[in-house]
Design a protein around this motif. Structure first.
Motif, mmCIF file in Angstrom:
data_model
loop_
_atom_site.group_PDB
_atom_site.id
_atom_site.type_symbol
_atom_site.label_atom_id
_atom_site.label_comp_id
_atom_site.label_asym_id
_atom_site.label_seq_id
_atom_site.Cartn_x
_atom_site.Cartn_y
_atom_site.Cartn_z
ATOM 1 N N LEU A 70 0.853 -1.200 0.000
ATOM 2 C CA LEU A 70 0.000 0.000 0.000
ATOM 3 C C LEU A 70 0.885 1.244 0.000
ATOM 4 O O LEU A 70 2.047 1.185 0.386
ATOM 5 N N PRO A 71 0.324 2.393 -0.410
ATOM 6 C CA PRO A 71 1.123 3.628 -0.371
ATOM 7 C C PRO A 71 1.592 3.909 1.057
ATOM 8 O O PRO A 71 0.917 3.512 2.011
ATOM 9 N N PRO A 72 2.720 4.590 1.225
ATOM 10 C CA PRO A 72 3.258 4.799 2.575
ATOM 11 C C PRO A 72 2.465 5.768 3.447
ATOM 12 O O PRO A 72 2.425 5.617 4.663
ATOM 13 N N GLU A 73 1.800 6.721 2.864
ATOM 14 C CA GLU A 73 1.157 7.769 3.669
ATOM 15 C C GLU A 73 -0.157 7.220 4.258
ATOM 16 O O GLU A 73 -0.967 6.631 3.532
ATOM 17 N N PRO A 74 -0.369 7.379 5.584
ATOM 18 C CA PRO A 74 -1.516 6.718 6.227
ATOM 19 C C PRO A 74 -2.866 6.983 5.568
ATOM 20 O O PRO A 74 -3.640 6.044 5.336
ATOM 21 N N ALA A 75 -3.171 8.231 5.267
ATOM 22 C CA ALA A 75 -4.491 8.534 4.691
ATOM 23 C C ALA A 75 -4.671 7.826 3.347
ATOM 24 O O ALA A 75 -5.764 7.331 3.025
ATOM 25 N N LEU A 76 -3.578 7.742 2.580
ATOM 26 C CA LEU A 76 -3.662 7.076 1.275
ATOM 27 C C LEU A 76 -3.765 5.559 1.421
ATOM 28 O O LEU A 76 -4.423 4.891 0.617
ATOM 29 N N ARG A 77 -3.105 5.022 2.438
ATOM 30 C CA ARG A 77 -3.210 3.572 2.696
ATOM 31 C C ARG A 77 -4.653 3.179 2.984
ATOM 32 O O ARG A 77 -5.182 2.212 2.436
ATOM 33 N N VAL A 78 -5.278 3.965 3.874
ATOM 34 C CA VAL A 78 -6.651 3.649 4.271
ATOM 35 C C VAL A 78 -7.574 3.805 3.068
ATOM 36 O O VAL A 78 -8.447 2.963 2.807
ATOM 37 N N LYS A 79 -7.354 4.883 2.311
ATOM 38 C CA LYS A 79 -8.197 5.152 1.144
ATOM 39 C C LYS A 79 -8.075 4.012 0.129
ATOM 40 O O LYS A 79 -9.072 3.548 -0.434
ATOM 41 N N ALA A 80 -6.837 3.563 -0.105
ATOM 42 C CA ALA A 80 -6.617 2.486 -1.075
ATOM 43 C C ALA A 80 -7.354 1.219 -0.653
ATOM 44 O O ALA A 80 -8.049 0.579 -1.459
ATOM 45 N N LEU A 81 -7.225 0.879 0.617
ATOM 46 C CA LEU A 81 -7.873 -0.345 1.093
ATOM 47 C C LEU A 81 -9.393 -0.231 1.005
ATOM 48 O O LEU A 81 -10.082 -1.166 0.579
ATOM 49 N N GLU A 82 -9.919 0.923 1.394
ATOM 50 C CA GLU A 82 -11.371 1.115 1.317
ATOM 51 C C GLU A 82 -11.845 1.032 -0.136
ATOM 52 O O GLU A 82 -12.887 0.423 -0.430
ATOM 53 N N THR A 83 -11.076 1.599 -1.037
ATOM 54 C CA THR A 83 -11.461 1.588 -2.454
ATOM 55 C C THR A 83 -11.509 0.161 -2.999
ATOM 56 O O THR A 83 -12.490 -0.241 -3.635
ATOM 57 N N ILE A 84 -10.461 -0.598 -2.741
ATOM 58 C CA ILE A 84 -10.419 -1.974 -3.265
ATOM 59 C C ILE A 84 -11.561 -2.804 -2.685
ATOM 60 O O ILE A 84 -12.266 -3.523 -3.405
ATOM 61 N N LEU A 85 -11.754 -2.685 -1.380
ATOM 62 C CA LEU A 85 -12.801 -3.484 -0.726
ATOM 63 C C LEU A 85 -14.195 -3.069 -1.204
ATOM 64 O O LEU A 85 -15.089 -3.913 -1.342
ATOM 65 N N THR A 86 -14.373 -1.803 -1.459
ATOM 66 C CA THR A 86 -15.671 -1.331 -1.963
ATOM 67 C C THR A 86 -15.905 -1.863 -3.378
ATOM 68 O O THR A 86 -17.003 -2.331 -3.706
ATOM 69 N N GLN A 87 -14.858 -1.815 -4.217
ATOM 70 C CA GLN A 87 -14.987 -2.346 -5.588
ATOM 71 C C GLN A 87 -15.323 -3.848 -5.575
ATOM 72 O O GLN A 87 -16.029 -4.346 -6.432
ATOM 73 N N LYS A 88 -14.814 -4.555 -4.590
ATOM 74 C CA LYS A 88 -15.091 -5.992 -4.501
ATOM 75 C C LYS A 88 -16.448 -6.280 -3.881
ATOM 76 O O LYS A 88 -16.845 -7.446 -3.760
ATOM 77 N N GLY A 89 -17.132 -5.237 -3.447
ATOM 78 C CA GLY A 89 -18.464 -5.431 -2.842
ATOM 79 C C GLY A 89 -18.394 -5.860 -1.390
ATOM 80 O O GLY A 89 -19.372 -6.344 -0.828
#
Lengths: 224, 221
Positions: B31-50
Motif C-alpha cells: 500500500l502507499p506509505p502515507e496513512p491517509a492514502l493507505r486507508v483510502k486504497a484499502l477502502e477503495t479496493i474493498l468497496t470495488q469488490k463489494g
C-alpha cells in the motif's frame, strides 16, 4: 519469545501526556481505519484474537514506527491477503480484479447498530471445572509464551509471568485466546482475576500496599 | 499446569502464521506509505469488490463520535452514588445491571465495576493492546493507547497519576487492573464531599472520563 506489544513495566517511554480536550479522531483517516477494520471483521474470515495477533506480529520495526491506527490498517491488509480475501496484486495496483464471493456477508449501514449492540461475548459453557476459588494463592507460568504455537498469541503479560498472587474473582469460562487465535476453536477455560502485590512484580515497587490485577486463564496458573 | 490442548498441538503449525513475515514482504508494504492514502486504497479496493459499504463505515464512525461516550458511564456512576441497592448490584454483577440501562454491546460484553474508597484507588490499563469499555466510555483517548501509559501504569501508577495531577495519600492503596481478557472494567470514583444537595445532572457533570478510568478523581463542585 517476547514481542513489542507486551510492554507492561518497560522503562524509557517518558511521561504520559493527558489530552482531555483532544478530538476523538485527530485525522479523518483514523476514523476510517477503525470503521474499515470493524466492517471487514464482519466478513467472518477471522475472530478478535486473530486480528489482535495480526497487530502483534507486525515486524518490531513496523510496530514501533506505526501510530495506533496505522497498526490497525497494516494488520488488516496482511489479514485480507493471508485469508485470500484480496490478492497482493490488488493491493499493489490499488484496484479490485473482480467482485468477491464473500460479498453476501458485507455489513450494510442499516445493520451497523444491531451488530455493534450485539457484540461478541467470550463466555462459554464450562468444559473444565474451575480449579481455583477466590482467596486461593496461585503462581503464573514462568514463561509467558503461547504453548501451542511458537510465537503465537497469548494474554499472559511477560511482567506477570512466574509471580505468586491471589485469585480475587472467578469470571466463568471464556474463549482461550492462545487457541482461538490459531484456528483451534474456542477451547474455553476458567478465567480468573489474579491480584499480584507490586513487590512480586517489580524490583522497586512504589508502595508496599499496591497491587496489579490481571485476568488469567486457568492453564496460565498453578497452585502456590 | 499445561493446557489439555498442549499434547495434541505439538508440532502443529498455524497455516496463517507459517513464519513471521519480514517487514518488506508484508502485504501491507504494497500500500502507499502515507496513512491517509493507505486507508483510502484499502477502502477503495474493498468497496470495488463489494465487501465494504462506505455508508456502513459512516454509521460506525457516527456511533462512536456522537452516540456512545463517557456520559453513559457517568450515568451509571451517579446512580451508584444515589442508590445503594443499585450500587451493590452493580458491584456484584455489572453486566446485566448496565445492560438494563441500555449500555451493552461491542467491547462491553462482560463488565466489572470496581469502587474507589478511602482505602483503595482503582485504575485501569490494557498493557497488551487497548481494551476499554466502549459502551460506557466510548473509544479510548490517545494517551490510554500510548506506549508510555501501557508500559508505566502497572509499574509506577503513582508517578503516572501525578502526571494527571492526582496525588494519593500514603494510606490509600492502588489497584491497577490490566485488562488482559474480555472483561472490561469501570471505576466508580468516590463521591466528592458536599454534593448531597445536587441533582442527577449536576452530579453527572462531576464524573469525568478519566475518573472512570482511574487516572482522575471526580470533580468537586
Amino acid at each position: 519469545m517476547s514481542r513489542l506489544h507486551d510492554m507492561g513495566g518497560r522503562h524509557g517511554d517518558g511521561p504520559v501526556r493527558p489530552d482531555s480536550d483532544a478530538p476523538q479522531f485527530e485525522h479523518p483517516w483514523q476514523a476510517r481505519a477503525l470503521a474499515l477494520t470493524l466492517a471487514a471483521g464482519g466478513l467472518g474470515q477471522w475472530n478478535l484474537d486473530v486480528s489482535r495477533h495480526a497487530r502483534e506480529r507486525l515486524s518490531p520495526k513496523d510496530y514501533a514506527r506505526f501510530s495506533y491506527f496505522e497498526k490497525w490498517i497494516a494488520a488488516l491488509a496482511n489479514l485480507l491477503v493471508e485469508r485470500g480475501v484480496l490478492t497482493r496484486k490488488e493491493l499493489s495496483e490499488g484496484r479490485a480484479d473482480g467482485p468477491s464471493a464473500l460479498a453476501g456477508k458485507t455489513l450494510r449501514a442499516d445493520q451497523v447498530a444491531a451488530v455493534l449492540a450485539k457484540g461478541a461475548p467470550s463466555d462459554r459453557p464450562a468444559t473444565t471445572a474451575p480449579q481455583f476459588q477466590p482467596g486461593d494463592r496461585v503462581r503464573s507460568r514462568r514463561i509467558s509464551g503461547n504453548r501451542l504455537f511458537d510465537g503465537g498469541h497469548t494474554r499472559l503479560p511477560g511482567y506477570a509471568a512466574g509471580a505468586v498472587g491471589q485469585v480475587v474473582r472467578v469470571h466463568g469460562a471464556h474463549v482461550f485466546p492462545d487457541a482461538s487465535a490459531h484456528g483451534l476453536g474456542d477451547a474455553p477455560e476458567p478465567l480468573y482475576a489474579v491480584a499480584f502485590p507490586a513487590s512480586a512484580l517489580w524490583t522497586h515497587p512504589e508502595h508496599p500496599a499496591d497491587e496489579v490485577i490481571t485476568d488469567l486463564w486457568q492453564s496460565y496458573l498453578e497452585p502456590a | 499446569m499445561h493446557s489439555p490442548l498442549d499434547a495434541a498441538a505439538i508440532g502443529r503449525h498455524d497455516p496463517f502464521m507459517p513464519h513471521d513475515h519480514h517487514d518488506h514482504d508484508d502485504p501491507h508494504a504494497l500500500l502507499p506509505p502515507e496513512p491517509a492514502l493507505r486507508v483510502k486504497a484499502l477502502e477503495t479496493i474493498l468497496t470495488q469488490k463489494g465487501l465494504i459499504d462506505p455508508l456502513a463505515l459512516d454509521a460506525i464512525i457516527d456511533t462512536y463520535e456522537t452516540k456512545i461516550g463517557p456520559r453513559n458511564g457517568a450515568r451509571v456512576v451517579v446512580r451508584a452514588w444515589q442508590d445503594d441497592a443499585f450500587r451493590r448490584a452493580l458491584l456484584e454483577d455489572a453486566t446485566p445491571v448496565v445492560a438494563d440501562m441500555g449500555f451493552f454491546g461491542r467491547q462491553g460484553e462482560h463488565m466489572v465495576a470496581v469502587e474507589n474508597t478511602p482505602q483503595v484507588h482503582n485504575m485501569v490499563v490494557c498493557t497488551l493492546c487497548s481494551c476499554y469499555p466502549w459502551p460506557l466510555l466510548g473509544l479510548p483517548p490517545g494517551w490510554y493507547k500510548s506506549d508510555a501509559y501501557r508500559a508505566r501504569a502497572v509499574r509506577e501508577p503513582r508517578a503516572v497519576l501525578a502526571e494527571f495531577g492526582v496525588h494519593l495519600p500514603a494510606d490509600q492503596a492502588v489497584r491497577v487492573w490490566d485488562s488482559t481478557a474480555e472483561i472490561r472494567y469501570l471505576v466508580i470514583p468516590q463521591r466528592p464531599a458536599g454534593t448531597q444537595g445536587l441533582d442527577t445532572a449536576a452530579l453527572m457533570d462531576l464524573v469525568t472520563r478519566d475518573s472512570m478510568i482511574g487516572t482522575g478523581l471526580a470533580r468537586t463542585p
